[in-house]
Design an enzyme around this catalytic site. Structure first.
Site, PDB file in Angstrom:
ATOM      1  N   GLY A   3      42.237  40.152  37.951  1.00 51.92           N
ATOM      2  CA  GLY A   3      41.723  39.185  38.922  1.00 51.92           C
ATOM      3  C   GLY A   3      42.755  38.132  39.274  1.00 51.92           C
ATOM      4  O   GLY A   3      43.885  38.170  38.806  1.00 51.92           O
ATOM      5  N   LYS A   4      42.327  37.216  40.121  1.00 53.19           N
ATOM      6  CA  LYS A   4      43.203  36.140  40.571  1.00 53.19           C
ATOM      7  C   LYS A   4      43.479  35.181  39.412  1.00 53.19           C
ATOM      8  O   LYS A   4      44.581  34.695  39.248  1.00 53.19           O
ATOM      9  CB  LYS A   4      42.486  35.396  41.705  1.00 53.19           C
ATOM     10  N   ASP A  24      31.401  35.875  33.171  1.00 51.69           N
ATOM     11  CA  ASP A  24      32.208  34.952  33.975  1.00 51.69           C
ATOM     12  C   ASP A  24      31.591  33.555  34.036  1.00 51.69           C
ATOM     13  O   ASP A  24      31.277  33.047  35.116  1.00 51.69           O
ATOM     14  CB  ASP A  24      32.350  35.539  35.394  1.00 51.69           C
ATOM     15  N   LYS A  54      40.027  38.511  27.633  1.00 53.15           N
ATOM     16  CA  LYS A  54      40.280  37.933  28.949  1.00 53.15           C
ATOM     17  C   LYS A  54      41.464  36.985  28.830  1.00 53.15           C
ATOM     18  O   LYS A  54      41.409  36.006  28.096  1.00 53.15           O
ATOM     19  CB  LYS A  54      39.021  37.193  29.423  1.00 53.15           C
ATOM     20  N   GLU A 106      32.527  40.125  23.264  1.00 52.72           N
ATOM     21  CA  GLU A 106      31.901  41.436  23.169  1.00 52.72           C
ATOM     22  C   GLU A 106      32.255  42.258  24.411  1.00 52.72           C
ATOM     23  O   GLU A 106      32.229  41.748  25.526  1.00 52.72           O
ATOM     24  CB  GLU A 106      30.390  41.226  23.104  1.00 52.72           C
ATOM     25  N   ASP A 155      28.497  30.496  39.569  1.00 53.08           N
ATOM     26  CA  ASP A 155      29.093  31.622  40.316  1.00 53.08           C
ATOM     27  C   ASP A 155      28.238  32.860  40.071  1.00 53.08           C
ATOM     28  O   ASP A 155      28.740  33.957  39.847  1.00 53.08           O
ATOM     29  CB  ASP A 155      30.542  31.851  39.887  1.00 53.08           C
ATOM     30  N   ALA A 189      42.474  35.782  36.010  1.00 51.79           N
ATOM     31  CA  ALA A 189      42.619  36.360  34.675  1.00 51.79           C
ATOM     32  C   ALA A 189      42.738  37.878  34.745  1.00 51.79           C
ATOM     33  O   ALA A 189      42.304  38.501  35.703  1.00 51.79           O
ATOM     34  CB  ALA A 189      41.403  35.982  33.828  1.00 51.79           C
ATOM     35  N   ASN A 243      29.144  39.156  39.209  1.00 61.48           N
ATOM     36  CA  ASN A 243      29.313  38.612  37.867  1.00 61.48           C
ATOM     37  C   ASN A 243      28.151  38.975  36.941  1.00 61.48           C
ATOM     38  O   ASN A 243      27.885  38.280  35.960  1.00 61.48           O
ATOM     39  CB  ASN A 243      29.520  37.098  37.919  1.00 61.48           C
ATOM     40  N   VAL A 245      41.529  41.171  32.444  1.00 60.75           N
ATOM     41  CA  VAL A 245      40.625  41.505  31.342  1.00 60.75           C
ATOM     42  C   VAL A 245      41.058  42.864  30.768  1.00 60.75           C
ATOM     43  O   VAL A 245      41.315  43.802  31.519  1.00 60.75           O
ATOM     44  CB  VAL A 245      39.157  41.567  31.816  1.00 60.75           C
ATOM     45  N   ILE A 264      41.085  46.352  32.248  1.00 63.84           N
ATOM     46  CA  ILE A 264      39.799  46.648  32.883  1.00 63.84           C
ATOM     47  C   ILE A 264      39.786  46.053  34.280  1.00 63.84           C
ATOM     48  O   ILE A 264      39.289  46.643  35.227  1.00 63.84           O
ATOM     49  CB  ILE A 264      38.642  46.004  32.086  1.00 63.84           C
TER      50      ILE A 264
HETATM   51  N1  LIG Z   1      32.853  41.402  28.293  1.00 61.78           N
HETATM   52  C1  LIG Z   1      33.257  42.279  29.214  1.00 61.78           C
HETATM   53  N2  LIG Z   1      33.099  43.612  29.001  1.00 61.78           N
HETATM   54  C2  LIG Z   1      33.523  44.502  29.925  1.00 61.78           C
HETATM   55  N3  LIG Z   1      34.098  44.179  31.090  1.00 61.78           N
HETATM   56  C3  LIG Z   1      34.278  42.879  31.378  1.00 61.78           C
HETATM   57  C4  LIG Z   1      33.862  41.865  30.455  1.00 61.78           C
HETATM   58  N4  LIG Z   1      34.153  40.667  30.989  1.00 61.78           N
HETATM   59  C5  LIG Z   1      34.722  40.928  32.187  1.00 61.78           C
HETATM   60  N5  LIG Z   1      34.791  42.254  32.438  1.00 61.78           N
HETATM   61  C6  LIG Z   1      35.357  42.920  33.626  1.00 61.78           C
HETATM   62  O1  LIG Z   1      36.384  42.115  34.143  1.00 61.78           O
HETATM   63  C7  LIG Z   1      36.068  41.687  35.470  1.00 61.78           C
HETATM   64  C8  LIG Z   1      36.536  40.264  35.662  1.00 61.78           C
HETATM   65  O2  LIG Z   1      35.912  39.423  34.720  1.00 61.78           O
HETATM   66  P1  LIG Z   1      35.330  38.027  35.116  1.00 61.78           P
HETATM   67  O3  LIG Z   1      34.893  37.359  33.862  1.00 61.78           O
HETATM   68  O4  LIG Z   1      34.320  38.181  36.194  1.00 61.78           O
HETATM   69  O5  LIG Z   1      36.639  37.283  35.626  1.00 61.78           O
HETATM   70  P2  LIG Z   1      37.110  36.759  37.071  1.00 61.78           P
HETATM   71  O6  LIG Z   1      37.173  35.284  36.875  1.00 61.78           O
HETATM   72  O7  LIG Z   1      38.426  37.399  37.253  1.00 61.78           O
HETATM   73  O8  LIG Z   1      36.069  37.176  38.087  1.00 61.78           O
HETATM   74  C9  LIG Z   1      34.560  41.863  35.573  1.00 61.78           C
HETATM   75  O9  LIG Z   1      34.156  42.087  36.893  1.00 61.78           O
HETATM   76  C10 LIG Z   1      34.312  43.064  34.720  1.00 61.78           C
HETATM   77  O10 LIG Z   1      34.586  44.245  35.427  1.00 61.78           O
HETATM   78 MG   LIG Z   2      34.075  37.454  38.121  1.00 62.19          MG
END
Ligand SMILES: Nc1ncnc2c1ncn2[C@@H]1O[C@H](COP(=O)(O)OP(=O)(O)O)[C@@H](O)[C@H]1O
Ligand SMILES: [Mg+2]
Length: 336
Positions: free
Chosen positions: A127-128, A275, A146, A214, A258, A130, A263, A132, A124
């Site tokens: 990122g830097k 996040d 994640k 979820e 954050d 992680a 987020n 997902v 999905i």
């Molecule tokens: N529970 C989730 N369901 C669907 N998409 C998710 C979920 N958690 C994260 N994402 C997707 O993954 C991206 C990165 O997740 P995030 O938790 O923000 O990590 P990062 O630390 O890389 O910003 C989010 O912008 C979103 O698009």
């Molecule tokens: Mg994020």
């Protein structure tokens, strides 16, 4: 679970034993036909590529060990959606290199054995810190997975959010432990926020650097970020998010740290906050600074969406909003 014990036993055995069991590639036979030459060339290119990769990261020797070979064979088809089509030798080695190190594969293996994950379907977000993934559990339900990168550079930035949080004391830790603590922190924060009835993804499982929660989205894509959507009723969304921050601070004793339209996902007609790894407790020395920054971001979003408000007003609300009606609920299997 007998198999799992077997894995634990095997992983506990010493390294020299592992070394002895390592398998070496068969030497390539030369072939005089043209086709044969091409094959030899292709193979030598591949060998060259793989040995370069190994020399660079010191990485893949472990995969030749029998125990890992077996483990990997078990889960290879289940992570295909995440790493690309074909067998391991032909998939996108860069993604593989970045995400699926030995411990991560072990974690996935364990979560798969437990049924928390059945298949990793597609990425999905990359990122830097992680990746997902969209994944499916043993009951056919969708979950988000994640996977935190375990490379060194990333976590230098994150240490400031762990220092000063008394729940995760002990500063001088090995890097790898830090990653695991970070993931546990995200899991616990999710649990705490969910318990206060806040709109966050429900935490589902965790193993070392892999967090299962979820999934917010449809069959084909994750829900969009608040940043990417035009909402019809910004007033309602603003009030909702202001209350989110107020409950976090006053009730859950947490600061997101954050909080931004990047987020917050727009899911089922409302905002869901994601996040939360960097969220800190109220007593963290920078908690107030982070809170002001979070509220500032929300006010910026509100003003952009035509709402008349100020940072002072919003701060006042977050600190003083009457929340007598808000109570926490117990979650099944929660950690705290
Ligand atoms: N529970 C989730 N369901 C669907 N998409 C998710 C979920 N958690 C994260 N994402 C997707 O993954 C991206 C990165 O997740 P995030 O938790 O923000 O990590 P990062 O630390 O890389 O910003 C989010 O912008 C979103 O698009
Ligand atoms: Mg994020």
């Amino acid at each position: 679970m007998a198999d799992e014990d077997e894995w634990n036993d095997e992983l506990g055995s010493n390294k020299s034993q592992r070394k002895r069991r390592r398998q070496h590639r068969e030497p390539r036979k030369s072939n005089s036909s043209e086709q044969g030459k091409d094959d030899v060339f292709a193979r030598s290119e591949e060998d060259h590529f793989l040995s370069n990769l190994e020399a660079k990261s010191g990485a893949y020797n472990w995969m030749k060990e029998d125990r890992y070979k077996r483990m990997f064979r078990d889960i290879e088809s289940k992570i295909q959606g995440a790493i690309g089509e074909g067998t391991y030798d032909w998939v996108d080695r860069r993604v593989f290199d970045q995400v699926f190190d030995r411990m991560t594969l072990m974690s996935l293996y364990k979560l798969m054995r437990g049924g928390v994950i059945d298949t990793l379907d597609f990425p999905i977000a990359r990122g830097k810190e992680a990746h997902v993934f969209h994944a499916t559990n043993i009951d056919g339900k969708t979950v988000a997975v994640k996977i935190f990168h375990t490379s060194n550079a990333v976590f230098k930035n994150l240490i400031q959010y762990i220092e000063g949080d008394r729940r995760f004391g002990g500063l001088r830790r090995r890097h790898r432990d830090l990653v695991d603590i970070w993931v546990r922190k995200e899991h616990r924060n999710l649990t705490r926020l969910a318990r206060w009835g806040l709109n966050v993804p429900q935490p589902i499982g965790i193993h070392k650097n892999v967090l299962v929660m979820e999934y917010l989205g449809t069959k084909i894509s994750a829900s969009p970020k608040l940043r990417e959507v035009k909402v019809d009723n910004p007033e309602v969304v603003f009030d909702d998010l202001l209350e989110f921050l107020a409950i976090c601070w006053q009730k859950a004793n947490l600061v997101h740290a954050d909080f931004s339209p990047y987020n917050i996902l727009w899911h089922d007609g409302g905002p869901v906050v994601i996040d939360v790894g960097q969220a800190v407790i109220k007593t963290h020395p920078k908690a107030q600074e982070f809170l002001v920054r979070d509220v500032t971001r929300l006010v910026e979003w509100a003003v952009k969406n035509g709402i008349k408000t100020t940072l002072a007003e919003a701060m006042y609300e977050v600190l003083n909003m009457n929340l007598d009606h808000v109570h926490q609920t117990a979650l099944l299997g929660e950690e705290e």
